[in-house]
Design an enzyme around this catalytic site. Structure first.
Site, mmCIF file in Angstrom:
data_model
loop_
_atom_site.group_PDB
_atom_site.id
_atom_site.type_symbol
_atom_site.label_atom_id
_atom_site.label_comp_id
_atom_site.label_asym_id
_atom_site.label_seq_id
_atom_site.Cartn_x
_atom_site.Cartn_y
_atom_site.Cartn_z
ATOM 1 C CG ASP A 38 -2.176 0.710 1.072
ATOM 2 O OD1 ASP A 38 -2.396 1.259 -0.019
ATOM 3 O OD2 ASP A 38 -2.965 0.752 2.033
ATOM 4 N NE ARG A 51 -4.439 6.614 -7.472
ATOM 5 C CZ ARG A 51 -4.370 6.142 -6.231
ATOM 6 N NH1 ARG A 51 -4.139 6.967 -5.232
ATOM 7 N NH2 ARG A 51 -4.560 4.871 -5.994
ATOM 8 C CG HIS A 55 0.106 2.317 -9.360
ATOM 9 N ND1 HIS A 55 -0.175 2.053 -8.037
ATOM 10 C CD2 HIS A 55 -1.003 2.930 -9.851
ATOM 11 C CE1 HIS A 55 -1.389 2.483 -7.753
ATOM 12 N NE2 HIS A 55 -1.913 3.028 -8.830
ATOM 13 C CD GLU A 85 -13.871 -4.433 -2.806
ATOM 14 O OE1 GLU A 85 -14.461 -3.344 -2.747
ATOM 15 O OE2 GLU A 85 -14.443 -5.541 -2.910
ATOM 16 C CG LEU A 149 10.475 -16.472 -3.381
ATOM 17 C CD1 LEU A 149 10.134 -16.543 -1.901
ATOM 18 C CD2 LEU A 149 10.908 -15.060 -3.750
ATOM 19 N NE ARG A 206 -3.204 -1.967 4.105
ATOM 20 C CZ ARG A 206 -4.455 -2.039 3.705
ATOM 21 N NH1 ARG A 206 -5.245 -2.965 4.192
ATOM 22 N NH2 ARG A 206 -4.932 -1.192 2.818
#
Ligand code: V07
Length: 264
Positions: A38, A51, A55, A85, A149, A206
């Protein structure tokens, strides 16, 4: 005096990343770390950038954290890349986000292969644009035989939807007579989730100061340790990752001392 101070600073640095990694590795390493990445939009806002610049920067953090997770011997790293969402966001932002898997993989797939990383995905891929799906499928195919991994991207993922789909699958098994109602238990549910083949996350991280689960791995996180940080995802680096794992190891020490005791 100034010279001595400066010299001291260079001669006695903070324990280096390499030393910290060695230290952390000598203790209990979480098998599965899940991260809610976030703060990308906020990172961009603070710099007066669009924005999407946040990202894009966040994608570089994905590379950084994948590397250190692999170095630490973490088995699974699940990253919440796109939630069910997220479709509510402006179309242009969604379009940009959907190009990131392709860009990430065309840049980093060779090094993921070299690092023996296996790319996987959870979530419903049906609704993803074709080019996004293709990029991910190619990476999954080319890394299918790697046994390092597991880099597990949650794409168009929502935990309640996952649970609803699992309930449907289990009801169908009952209807077909493959199992009886009495066979339904926690382990049957776990083994019908999208994460059936993975260990449960031991640690959830988070970033960006939000202290919510936002519909992420609700079932799987039942026993996980939670680590929240105010650091925004594009600023989250190796030192931040080590902080989170050290915190996890401190909390787990009590349980480690009693052999066989389950951490509940
Ligand atoms: C996305 C960058 C990281 C911060 C969170 C939002 C933006 C890497 C991927 C990705 C996904 C699948 C895959 C390879 C790479 C990605 C989305 C957004 C939608 F196979 N970063 N990243 N996907 N962001």
């Amino acid at each position: 005096m100034l010279e001595r101070l400066l010299r001291k600073k260079t001669v006695v640095p903070d324990s280096s990343l390499a030393d910290r990694i060695t230290d952390v590795k000598s203790r209990n390493i979480p098998a599965h770390v899940a991260i809610i990445m976030d703060g990308n939009g906020r990172w961009a806002n603070r710099r007066n950038l669009p924005r999407v610049a946040g990202h894009h920067e966040g994608m570089k953090t994905v590379r950084k954290i994948t590397r250190i997770a692999n170095d630490l011997g973490i088995q699974v790293l699940t990253l919440y890349a796109f939630s069910t969402e997220n479709w509510k966001r402006p179309k242009l932002e969604i379009d940009f986000l959907m190009k990131l898997p392709g860009e990430f993989l065309s840049t980093y797939l060779p090094e993921l292969i070299e690092q023996n990383v296996k790319v996987e995905m959870i979530g419903n891929s049906d609704l993803l644009p074709k080019h996004t799906k293709k990029a991910i499928e190619k990476a999954m195919k080319e890394t299918a035989h790697n046994d390092g991994l597991v880099l597990n991207f949650a794409m168009n993922y929502g935990s309640r939807l996952e649970i609803a789909e699992t309930v449907k699958d289990i009801v169908a098994l009952v209807a077909d007579g493959a199992i009886a109602v009495d066979d339904i238990d926690e382990s049957l549910i776990s083994s019908n989730l999208m994460t059936a083949h993975l260990p449960e996350p031991d640690l959830l991280i988070r970033t960006s100061g939000e202290v919510r689960l936002s519909n992420f791995m609700l079932w799987q996180l039942a026993y996980a340790e939670f680590s929240f940080t105010d650091v925004l995802w594009p600023d989250f680096d190796e030192a931040c990752m080590l902080n989170a794992i050290e915190e996890f190891q401190m909390r787990n020490r009590r349980f480690g001392s009693v052999e066989g005791e389950k951490n509940v």
